[in-house]
Every structure is written in C-alpha cells, then in structure tokens.
Write a protein that holds these residues in place. Structure first.
Motif, PDB file in Angstrom:
ATOM      1  N   GLY A   1      20.574  30.930  21.353  1.00  0.00           N
ATOM      2  CA  GLY A   1      20.027  29.968  20.547  1.00  0.00           C
ATOM      3  C   GLY A   1      21.174  28.805  20.056  1.00  0.00           C
ATOM      4  O   GLY A   1      20.968  27.724  19.971  1.00  0.00           O
ATOM      5  N   ALA A   2      22.326  29.449  19.701  1.00  0.00           N
ATOM      6  CA  ALA A   2      23.560  28.904  19.060  1.00  0.00           C
ATOM      7  C   ALA A   2      24.115  27.701  20.023  1.00  0.00           C
ATOM      8  O   ALA A   2      24.263  26.512  19.920  1.00  0.00           O
ATOM      9  N   ALA A   3      23.962  28.267  21.215  1.00  0.00           N
ATOM     10  CA  ALA A   3      24.590  27.455  22.578  1.00  0.00           C
ATOM     11  C   ALA A   3      23.654  26.188  22.655  1.00  0.00           C
ATOM     12  O   ALA A   3      24.017  25.281  22.741  1.00  0.00           O
ATOM     13  N   LEU A   4      22.344  26.550  22.528  1.00  0.00           N
ATOM     14  CA  LEU A   4      21.361  25.412  22.870  1.00  0.00           C
ATOM     15  C   LEU A   4      21.550  24.509  21.743  1.00  0.00           C
ATOM     16  O   LEU A   4      21.465  23.301  21.817  1.00  0.00           O
ATOM     17  N   LEU A   5      21.418  24.768  20.347  1.00  0.00           N
ATOM     18  CA  LEU A   5      21.345  24.144  19.450  1.00  0.00           C
ATOM     19  C   LEU A   5      22.655  23.424  18.781  1.00  0.00           C
ATOM     20  O   LEU A   5      22.657  22.198  18.567  1.00  0.00           O
ATOM     21  N   GLY A   6      23.632  24.244  19.402  1.00  0.00           N
ATOM     22  CA  GLY A   6      25.130  23.489  19.178  1.00  0.00           C
ATOM     23  C   GLY A   6      25.298  22.535  20.228  1.00  0.00           C
ATOM     24  O   GLY A   6      26.077  21.374  19.973  1.00  0.00           O
ATOM     25  N   THR A   7      24.876  22.375  21.297  1.00  0.00           N
ATOM     26  CA  THR A   7      24.769  21.381  22.400  1.00  0.00           C
ATOM     27  C   THR A   7      24.134  20.062  21.767  1.00  0.00           C
ATOM     28  O   THR A   7      24.613  19.212  21.962  1.00  0.00           O
ATOM     29  N   VAL A   8      22.848  20.446  21.465  1.00  0.00           N
ATOM     30  CA  VAL A   8      22.080  19.259  20.726  1.00  0.00           C
ATOM     31  C   VAL A   8      22.827  18.761  19.565  1.00  0.00           C
ATOM     32  O   VAL A   8      22.860  17.452  19.350  1.00  0.00           O
ATOM     33  N   LEU A   9      23.377  19.274  18.676  1.00  0.00           N
ATOM     34  CA  LEU A   9      23.802  18.927  17.456  1.00  0.00           C
ATOM     35  C   LEU A   9      25.198  18.156  17.835  1.00  0.00           C
ATOM     36  O   LEU A   9      25.389  17.206  17.057  1.00  0.00           O
ATOM     37  N   ALA A  10      26.074  18.832  18.677  1.00  0.00           N
ATOM     38  CA  ALA A  10      27.230  18.095  19.063  1.00  0.00           C
ATOM     39  C   ALA A  10      26.923  16.715  19.742  1.00  0.00           C
ATOM     40  O   ALA A  10      27.799  15.851  19.369  1.00  0.00           O
ATOM     41  N   ARG A  11      26.103  16.778  20.436  1.00  0.00           N
ATOM     42  CA  ARG A  11      25.664  15.415  21.052  1.00  0.00           C
ATOM     43  C   ARG A  11      25.037  14.734  20.097  1.00  0.00           C
ATOM     44  O   ARG A  11      25.466  13.317  20.167  1.00  0.00           O
ATOM     45  N   ALA A  12      24.412  14.931  19.041  1.00  0.00           N
ATOM     46  CA  ALA A  12      23.966  14.083  18.004  1.00  0.00           C
ATOM     47  C   ALA A  12      24.923  13.556  17.104  1.00  0.00           C
ATOM     48  O   ALA A  12      24.908  12.345  16.776  1.00  0.00           O
ATOM     49  N   ILE A  13      26.010  14.146  16.881  1.00  0.00           N
ATOM     50  CA  ILE A  13      27.097  13.797  16.103  1.00  0.00           C
ATOM     51  C   ILE A  13      28.138  13.035  16.947  1.00  0.00           C
ATOM     52  O   ILE A  13      29.253  12.469  16.321  1.00  0.00           O
ATOM     53  N   GLY A  14      28.087  13.167  18.096  1.00  0.00           N
ATOM     54  CA  GLY A  14      28.836  12.291  19.036  1.00  0.00           C
ATOM     55  C   GLY A  14      30.197  13.195  19.450  1.00  0.00           C
ATOM     56  O   GLY A  14      31.170  12.315  19.897  1.00  0.00           O
ATOM     57  N   ILE A  15      30.233  14.620  19.228  1.00  0.00           N
ATOM     58  CA  ILE A  15      31.696  14.896  19.725  1.00  0.00           C
ATOM     59  C   ILE A  15      31.514  15.659  20.980  1.00  0.00           C
ATOM     60  O   ILE A  15      32.799  15.871  21.778  1.00  0.00           O
ATOM     61  N   ALA A  16      30.319  15.641  21.820  1.00  0.00           N
ATOM     62  CA  ALA A  16      30.187  16.346  22.958  1.00  0.00           C
ATOM     63  C   ALA A  16      30.205  15.066  24.239  1.00  0.00           C
ATOM     64  O   ALA A  16      29.812  14.135  23.799  1.00  0.00           O
ATOM     65  N   THR A  17      31.063  15.552  24.918  1.00  0.00           N
ATOM     66  CA  THR A  17      31.458  14.748  25.969  1.00  0.00           C
ATOM     67  C   THR A  17      31.127  15.003  27.348  1.00  0.00           C
ATOM     68  O   THR A  17      31.047  16.233  27.378  1.00  0.00           O
ATOM     69  N   GLU A  18      31.095  14.175  28.271  1.00  0.00           N
ATOM     70  CA  GLU A  18      30.774  14.668  29.774  1.00  0.00           C
ATOM     71  C   GLU A  18      32.210  14.868  30.358  1.00  0.00           C
ATOM     72  O   GLU A  18      32.933  13.969  30.478  1.00  0.00           O
ATOM     73  N   THR A  19      32.377  16.153  30.291  1.00  0.00           N
ATOM     74  CA  THR A  19      33.786  16.616  31.049  1.00  0.00           C
ATOM     75  C   THR A  19      33.554  17.407  32.170  1.00  0.00           C
ATOM     76  O   THR A  19      32.763  17.875  32.668  1.00  0.00           O
ATOM     77  N   ASN A  20      34.690  17.633  32.925  1.00  0.00           N
ATOM     78  CA  ASN A  20      34.852  18.352  34.350  1.00  0.00           C
ATOM     79  C   ASN A  20      34.961  19.874  33.905  1.00  0.00           C
ATOM     80  O   ASN A  20      34.834  20.631  34.555  1.00  0.00           O
ATOM     81  N   GLY A  21      35.614  19.822  32.673  1.00  0.00           N
ATOM     82  CA  GLY A  21      36.110  21.202  32.369  1.00  0.00           C
ATOM     83  C   GLY A  21      35.067  21.778  30.977  1.00  0.00           C
ATOM     84  O   GLY A  21      34.128  21.314  30.835  1.00  0.00           O
ATOM     85  N   VAL A  22      35.918  22.538  30.172  1.00  0.00           N
ATOM     86  CA  VAL A  22      35.176  23.099  29.155  1.00  0.00           C
ATOM     87  C   VAL A  22      35.339  21.920  27.924  1.00  0.00           C
ATOM     88  O   VAL A  22      36.438  21.337  27.579  1.00  0.00           O
ATOM     89  N   ASP A  23      34.225  21.608  27.185  1.00  0.00           N
ATOM     90  CA  ASP A  23      34.053  20.818  26.042  1.00  0.00           C
ATOM     91  C   ASP A  23      34.649  21.544  24.821  1.00  0.00           C
ATOM     92  O   ASP A  23      33.499  22.173  24.519  1.00  0.00           O
ATOM     93  N   TRP A  24      35.781  21.478  24.284  1.00  0.00           N
ATOM     94  CA  TRP A  24      36.131  22.404  23.323  1.00  0.00           C
ATOM     95  C   TRP A  24      35.510  22.033  21.944  1.00  0.00           C
ATOM     96  O   TRP A  24      35.118  22.941  21.013  1.00  0.00           O
ATOM     97  N   GLY A  25      35.186  20.949  21.564  1.00  0.00           N
ATOM     98  CA  GLY A  25      34.590  20.418  20.537  1.00  0.00           C
ATOM     99  C   GLY A  25      33.112  20.941  20.584  1.00  0.00           C
ATOM    100  O   GLY A  25      32.640  21.549  19.443  1.00  0.00           O
TER     101      GLY A  25
END
Length: 94
Positions: free
Chosen positions: A43-67
């Motif tokens: 649940g935290a992984a799914l919600l964290g992805t949505v939240l990170a994208r909403a606040i703009g810290i999630a980026t499309e990377t080839n590796g691990v997105d640390w933020g």
C-alpha cells in the motif's frame, strides 16, 4: 499512470521491500504478523508513487528513483508505527 501486469508485479515486489524497510525504520518491537507488514508495504509503495508524482519528485529513470523510494519508506514507517501503536493498546495486561 498506466497499470500493466508487469507494473503490478513490480509494485508488489517493491512493496515487500518497502514493508521490510518500514519495519526496520520504526524503533522497538512491533507485535504484528509479517503478512501485515507486507500488505502495508504494498500500500505504501502504491500510495508513495502517486504522492511522489503529485509533488513532482518522481522521475522516469532507468534505475532506482531514490526520491520516490524515500517517500514510500516514510509512508510505510508511518503506517507500521500507527498500526503497531493501535495493536499495542488493545492488549490487556495483568
């Protein structure tokens, strides 16, 4: 955001790891079954992805997105602490 079968499988695997990290971050002993930690992690992984994208810290990377991973682990730690706190109060001591 597009959900594919591979994306859901990846979210489950990342969720298991996030749940374990969330358990390690919270100090003390948590009297919770491991399956509940896994469920919280997913649940935290799914919600964290949505939240990170909403606040703009999630980026499309080839590796691990640390933020994004940091947001997921923080959410998992908060959820583990809340659930462990609620479960700990239900016990009757003699």
């Amino acid at each position: 955001m597009e959900f594919t079968v591979w994306g859901i499988i990846t979210a489950i695997v990342v969720g298991l790891i996030v749940g374990a990290l969330g358990r390690l971050v919270v100090p003390g002993r948590q009297n919770m079954p491991i399956w509940l930690h896994m469920l919280i992690g997913i649940g935290a992984a799914l919600l964290g992805t949505v939240l990170a994208r909403a606040i703009g810290i999630a980026t499309e990377t080839n590796g691990v997105d640390w933020g994004e991973l940091l947001v997921q682990v923080v959410l998992a730690a908060i959820a583990v602490a809340l659930v462990a706190g609620v479960g700990g109060r239900r016990r009757v001591t003699r």
